[in-house]
Design an enzyme around this catalytic site. Structure first.
Site, PDB file in Angstrom:
ATOM      1  N   MET A  15       1.007  -1.183   0.007  1.00 47.69           N
ATOM      2  CA  MET A  15       0.019   0.092   0.254  1.00 47.69           C
ATOM      3  C   MET A  15       0.837   1.193  -0.041  1.00 47.69           C
ATOM      4  O   MET A  15       1.727   1.530   1.119  1.00 47.69           O
ATOM      5  CB  MET A  15      -0.991  -0.089   1.269  1.00 47.69           C
ATOM      6  CG  MET A  15      -1.871  -1.152   1.289  1.00 47.69           C
ATOM      7  SD  MET A  15      -3.194  -1.049   2.581  1.00 47.69           S
ATOM      8  CE  MET A  15      -3.996   0.446   2.191  1.00 47.69           C
ATOM      9  N   CYS A 108      14.250   0.436  -7.429  1.00 50.73           N
ATOM     10  CA  CYS A 108      13.317   0.436  -6.273  1.00 50.73           C
ATOM     11  C   CYS A 108      12.459  -0.909  -6.231  1.00 50.73           C
ATOM     12  O   CYS A 108      12.284  -1.687  -5.372  1.00 50.73           O
ATOM     13  CB  CYS A 108      12.592   1.640  -6.076  1.00 50.73           C
ATOM     14  SG  CYS A 108      11.436   1.614  -4.509  1.00 50.73           S
ATOM     15  N   CYS A 204      10.219  10.057  -6.346  1.00 53.88           N
ATOM     16  CA  CYS A 204       9.692  10.110  -4.848  1.00 53.88           C
ATOM     17  C   CYS A 204      11.016  10.912  -3.935  1.00 53.88           C
ATOM     18  O   CYS A 204      10.494  11.875  -3.008  1.00 53.88           O
ATOM     19  CB  CYS A 204       9.218   8.753  -4.357  1.00 53.88           C
ATOM     20  SG  CYS A 204      10.653   7.606  -3.912  1.00 53.88           S
TER      21      CYS A 204
END
Length: 365
Positions: A15, A108, A204
């Site tokens: 999530m 990632c 990010c």
């Protein structure tokens, strides 16, 4: 509605706090599965609290927890700052300093999200790890296959080419057959507050879009000025550090010439940026390394006609691939392609199926 198997099986959902993974958690919960939500805190929490259009930022962690609370499912936040910096941020910085154009989202997925989340999910006794990616897992004659998402506008297969066969067997992608609008409608149906949340846009850990400041912070003084040289051999000026240039770049070169010039090569060893006309960007073949292969093994001396993507936003192009060794392949376009950048991924397709891929090296012709 997509059903992922037996009722009451335990499924871990990765999530991020966005609408996609939240919709997956709600969908699986409604189907009767025992859903566990896991969110990774990947970088400086304080820096990112107010950042809403990035992945795994402070606001996103809050949103993921809010969705889990609404659904009544357990939710855990795992601190992965050190691992993320070591595996992703440092690699990103070093790639730029080597004159490459890195792809941190793929690193990632490979080094942090899939590898470690799958390990955690197994430790929790989960039957699967589900994510909100827009790709499909198809059961083929020889096991699970990775296919593009049905919505070409949202397909994320380019970013998942490093997924191994073993990982693919354990993963599920419930949104692979949906459009983004359908996902948002699902989230609205479940009453999730993130239903209209904007998609993440930026890298990010670069909250303001200024990747150069990240590089200078981690490797201060590492990028020095040097020469800008025309591909014909004459010097045109001075560059401000190779981190400021990428293959195919035209604007911001800071030099005057009688025709448009583009960055065609970056030499980190001698700290030189080479420029030339657009025609100098055209490439026929190149070598890729660190191959991840998901299909039947290619035989020595075998040439396979496929489609390849060298940027996530570019359409696939016809090419011929051949195996050089267990870790390298030669890719030859059937017609020339422009601005092939070292450090980017080359993902190989047969129609909708991802056959595998690798990283573009400096061996470009």
């Amino acid at each position: 509605m997509i059903n992922l198997g037996d009722k009451q099986s335990t499924i871990v959902v990765a999530m991020s706090g966005g609408v996609d993974s939240s919709a997956v958690a709600a969908m699986l919960h409604e189907q009767g599965h025992n859903v566990i939500g896991i969110t990774l805190q990947l970088y400086d929490h304080g820096m990112a609290v107010g950042k809403k259009n990035a992945c795994c930022a402070g606001q996103d962690i809050y949103d993921a927890k809010m969705v889990a609370n609404k659904l009544g499912i357990p939710h855990y936040v795992l601190d992965y700052e050190s691992k993320f910096k070591e595996s992703v941020i440092d690699n990103f910085v070093d790639s730029y300093l080597q004159g490459e154009t890195p792809l941190p989202c793929v690193q990632c997925n490979k080094s942090v999200k899939f590898r470690d989340l799958i390990k955690t999910a197994r430790e929790l006794g989960a039957a699967q790890l589900a994510t909100g990616h827009y790709v499909r897992k198809v059961n083929g004659d020889n096991g699970a296959e990775l296919h593009t998402g049905l919505d070409p506008a949202k397909d994320q297969s380019y970013f998942l080419f490093t997924t191994t066969k073993e990982q693919l067997e354990y993963l599920s992608f419930p949104l692979g057959g949906l459009t983004k609008d359908e996902t948002r409608r699902l989230a609205s149906k479940f009453g999730l507050e993130v239903a209209d949340k904007p998609d993440s846009q930026d890298i990010c850990f670069v909250p303001d879009g200024n990747y150069k400041s990240v590089i200078n912070k981690i490797r201060p003084g590492a990028s020095e000025s040097g020469k800008i040289i025309h591909v014909n051999g004459f010097e045109l000026g001075e560059h401000s550090g190779i981190i400021n240039y990428t293959i195919g770049q035209r604007r911001g070169l800071g030099i005057a010439y009688n025709e448009p010039l583009y960055v065609v090569k970056i030499d980190p060893k001698d700290n030189i940026v080479y420029v030339g006309p657009e025609s100098a960007l055209h490439v026929q073949e190149f070598i890729i390394k660190n191959i991840n292969w998901l299909a039947d093994e290619i035989k020595d001396n075998e040439k396979l006609e496929v489609e390849v993507k060298i940027r996530s936003t570019r359409p696939p192009r016809l090419a011929e691939i051949s195996k050089l060794d267990d870790d390298k392949m030669k890719v030859k376009f059937l017609s020339e392609e422009k601005a092939v950048a070292p450090g980017q991924a080359c993902v190989i397709y047969a129609g909708e199926r991802v056959l595998g891929g690798g990283w573009i090296t400096r061996d470009i012709r």
